[in-house]
Design an enzyme around this catalytic site. Structure first.
Site, PDB file in Angstrom:
ATOM      1  N   TYR A   1      -1.651  -0.446  10.217  1.00  0.00           N
ATOM      2  CA  TYR A   1      -1.915  -0.974   8.858  1.00  0.00           C
ATOM      3  C   TYR A   1      -0.655  -0.804   8.005  1.00  0.00           C
ATOM      4  O   TYR A   1      -0.191  -1.757   7.367  1.00  0.00           O
ATOM      5  CB  TYR A   1      -3.104  -0.224   8.253  1.00  0.00           C
ATOM      6  CG  TYR A   1      -3.419  -0.581   6.820  1.00  0.00           C
ATOM      7  CD1 TYR A   1      -4.017  -1.793   6.494  1.00  0.00           C
ATOM      8  CD2 TYR A   1      -3.141   0.310   5.780  1.00  0.00           C
ATOM      9  CE1 TYR A   1      -4.322  -2.113   5.178  1.00  0.00           C
ATOM     10  CE2 TYR A   1      -3.447  -0.002   4.464  1.00  0.00           C
ATOM     11  CZ  TYR A   1      -4.036  -1.210   4.172  1.00  0.00           C
ATOM     12  OH  TYR A   1      -4.329  -1.526   2.860  1.00  0.00           O
TER      13      TYR A   1
ATOM     14  N   SER B   1       0.826  -1.218   0.000  1.00  0.00           N
ATOM     15  CA  SER B   1       0.000   0.000   0.000  1.00  0.00           C
ATOM     16  C   SER B   1       0.853   1.258   0.000  1.00  0.00           C
ATOM     17  O   SER B   1       1.954   1.275   0.560  1.00  0.00           O
ATOM     18  CB  SER B   1      -0.882   0.016   1.250  1.00  0.00           C
ATOM     19  OG  SER B   1      -1.608   1.228   1.321  1.00  0.00           O
TER      20      SER B   1
HETATM   21  P1  NDP Z   1     -11.683  -5.837  -0.384  1.00  0.00           P
HETATM   22  O1  NDP Z   1     -12.198  -5.682   1.003  1.00  0.00           O
HETATM   23  O2  NDP Z   1     -12.632  -5.663  -1.508  1.00  0.00           O
HETATM   24  O3  NDP Z   1     -10.973  -7.248  -0.542  1.00  0.00           O
HETATM   25  C1  NDP Z   1     -10.259  -7.843   0.506  1.00  0.00           C
HETATM   26  C2  NDP Z   1     -10.170  -9.317   0.227  1.00  0.00           C
HETATM   27  O4  NDP Z   1      -9.413  -9.923   1.279  1.00  0.00           O
HETATM   28  C3  NDP Z   1     -11.533  -9.981   0.193  1.00  0.00           C
HETATM   29  O5  NDP Z   1     -11.590 -10.861  -0.902  1.00  0.00           O
HETATM   30  C4  NDP Z   1     -11.581 -10.756   1.499  1.00  0.00           C
HETATM   31  O6  NDP Z   1     -12.297 -11.973   1.303  1.00  0.00           O
HETATM   32  C5  NDP Z   1     -10.105 -11.063   1.709  1.00  0.00           C
HETATM   33  N1  NDP Z   1      -9.809 -11.415   3.086  1.00  0.00           N
HETATM   34  C6  NDP Z   1      -9.914 -10.664   4.196  1.00  0.00           C
HETATM   35  N2  NDP Z   1      -9.563 -11.382   5.281  1.00  0.00           N
HETATM   36  C7  NDP Z   1      -9.226 -12.626   4.823  1.00  0.00           C
HETATM   37  C8  NDP Z   1      -8.794 -13.822   5.435  1.00  0.00           C
HETATM   38  N3  NDP Z   1      -8.618 -13.920   6.764  1.00  0.00           N
HETATM   39  N4  NDP Z   1      -8.542 -14.906   4.660  1.00  0.00           N
HETATM   40  C9  NDP Z   1      -8.715 -14.825   3.323  1.00  0.00           C
HETATM   41  N5  NDP Z   1      -9.123 -13.732   2.678  1.00  0.00           N
HETATM   42  C10 NDP Z   1      -9.386 -12.640   3.432  1.00  0.00           C
HETATM   43  O7  NDP Z   1     -10.483  -4.817  -0.484  1.00  0.00           O
HETATM   44  P2  NDP Z   1      -9.320  -4.592  -1.577  1.00  0.00           P
HETATM   45  O8  NDP Z   1      -9.604  -5.308  -2.823  1.00  0.00           O
HETATM   46  O9  NDP Z   1      -9.095  -3.142  -1.609  1.00  0.00           O
HETATM   47  O10 NDP Z   1      -8.084  -5.247  -0.819  1.00  0.00           O
HETATM   48  C11 NDP Z   1      -7.135  -6.085  -1.453  1.00  0.00           C
HETATM   49  C12 NDP Z   1      -5.743  -5.748  -0.948  1.00  0.00           C
HETATM   50  O11 NDP Z   1      -5.378  -4.462  -1.417  1.00  0.00           O
HETATM   51  C13 NDP Z   1      -5.625  -5.710   0.576  1.00  0.00           C
HETATM   52  O12 NDP Z   1      -4.436  -6.337   0.957  1.00  0.00           O
HETATM   53  C14 NDP Z   1      -5.579  -4.216   0.863  1.00  0.00           C
HETATM   54  O13 NDP Z   1      -4.894  -3.966   2.063  1.00  0.00           O
HETATM   55  C15 NDP Z   1      -4.829  -3.718  -0.349  1.00  0.00           C
HETATM   56  N6  NDP Z   1      -4.972  -2.299  -0.628  1.00  0.00           N
HETATM   57  C16 NDP Z   1      -6.201  -1.734  -0.867  1.00  0.00           C
HETATM   58  C17 NDP Z   1      -6.318  -0.380  -1.094  1.00  0.00           C
HETATM   59  C18 NDP Z   1      -7.629   0.287  -1.321  1.00  0.00           C
HETATM   60  O14 NDP Z   1      -7.692   1.537  -1.320  1.00  0.00           O
HETATM   61  N7  NDP Z   1      -8.707  -0.423  -1.551  1.00  0.00           N
HETATM   62  C19 NDP Z   1      -5.129   0.487  -1.116  1.00  0.00           C
HETATM   63  C20 NDP Z   1      -3.889  -0.217  -0.885  1.00  0.00           C
HETATM   64  C21 NDP Z   1      -3.828  -1.548  -0.659  1.00  0.00           C
HETATM   65  P3  NDP Z   1     -13.235 -12.713   2.377  1.00  0.00           P
HETATM   66  O15 NDP Z   1     -13.800 -11.651   3.285  1.00  0.00           O
HETATM   67  O16 NDP Z   1     -14.254 -13.383   1.507  1.00  0.00           O
HETATM   68  O17 NDP Z   1     -12.336 -13.694   3.066  1.00  0.00           O
END
Ligand code: NDP
Length: 246
Positions: free
Chosen positions: A155, A142
């Site tokens: 974070y 990030s």
């Molecule tokens: P979302 O919340 O849309 O996606 C997050 C994903 O992580 C979901 O598919 C969720 O699936 C999964 N997840 C969460 N906890 C678990 C777990 N314990 N085991 C398996 N899967 C898990 O957010 P983003 O697409 O934005 O996030 C994706 C990545 O990008 C993250 O690492 C986030 O930190 C990073 N990011 C996002 C930014 C943003 O502005 N959106 C900016 C910078 C980085 P489920 O709940 O079904 O398990």
């Protein structure tokens, strides 16, 4: 034919946001995708949609905090498609808020998902990559680790731990077997905001997302760019953010 055609790619956090967009993009370009997350219904719907469009997709219930789940995800790719070319360690949560709030449970959850989750993926995939003689580890870190701002300290710390981890792993892996890529997105329009418990912080991030976030497909295109390079070319770090993000 593209350089992505035929690649076997496992993706954690594939049930929404960046992971889902990446699955759709890579499958559309001919990759076989193995989708991991906890919300299996979302995964099944996504896999069905990909298959309806002529792509190859499997699902595997995966909680990245559990080592055995990552072994199963990687094992599924190898069992069904014969190998694993890329692991996209993308699952993440953002329990952000001021450190002084002492949300110790939230801190632990972020460490467990954002850092331990990636470590569990490495533990599962690295032996397979080494056995095959090739493999690529992509993670979603990030910009919060690059510009440190209030409420995002823990974070950012988990994301920078992963950044450090990947650089160390890269230094240990200069025999040409492993490629590592750390992608730093800025504000992206996804469901991540829903994982923020602090109401004030959540609404602020939601306002930012509504005002200027970029679509997750933009990050997916960067992931595809890193994957499609020839194996002797490693895209180490990419920063991708909204043009107007400060
Ligand atoms: P979302 O919340 O849309 O996606 C997050 C994903 O992580 C979901 O598919 C969720 O699936 C999964 N997840 C969460 N906890 C678990 C777990 N314990 N085991 C398996 N899967 C898990 O957010 P983003 O697409 O934005 O996030 C994706 C990545 O990008 C993250 O690492 C986030 O930190 C990073 N990011 C996002 C930014 C943003 O502005 N959106 C900016 C910078 C980085 P489920 O709940 O079904 O398990």
């Amino acid at each position: 034919m593209t350089a992505i055609d035929g690649k076997v790619v496992a993706i954690t956090g594939a049930s929404s946001g960046i992971g889902e967009a990446t699955a759709r993009l890579l499958a559309g370009r001919g990759a076989a995708v193995v989708l991991g997350a906890r919300r299996t219904q979302r995964l099944d719907e996504l896999a069905r949609d990909i298959r309806d469009r002529g792509g190859q997709a499997l699902t595997c219930a995966t909680d990245v905090t559990r080592r055995a789940d990552l072994d199963r995800l990687v094992g599924r790719a190898v069992a069904e498609f014969g190998r694993l070319d890329v692991l996209v360690g993308n699952a993440g949560i953002a329990k952000i808020g001021p450190v002084a709030d002492l949300d110790v449970d939230g801190w632990s959850s972020m460490i467990d998902v954002n850092l331990r989750g990636v470590l569990n993926g490495i533990a599962a995939a690295l032996p397979v990559f080494r056995r095959q003689g090739h493999g690529h580890l992509v993670t979603t870190v990030s910009t919060s680790g690059l510009k440190i701002v209030p409420t995002q300290a823990i974070y950012a710390a988990t994301k920078n731990a992963v950044r450090t981890l990947l650089e160390g792993l890269r230094q240990e892996s200069t025999d040409g077997v492993l490629r590592t890529t750390a992608i730093s997105p800025g504000v992206v329009r996804t469901e991540l905001v829903d994982s923020i418990d602090d109401v004030q912080v959540r609404e602020q991030i939601r306002r930012d997302m509504n005002a200027f976030a970029i679509d997750p497909e933009a990050v997916a295109r960067v992931i595809a760019f890193a994957i499609e390079q020839p194996h002797d070319v490693e895209i180490g770090e990419v920063v991708i953010r909204p043009t107007v993000q400060g």
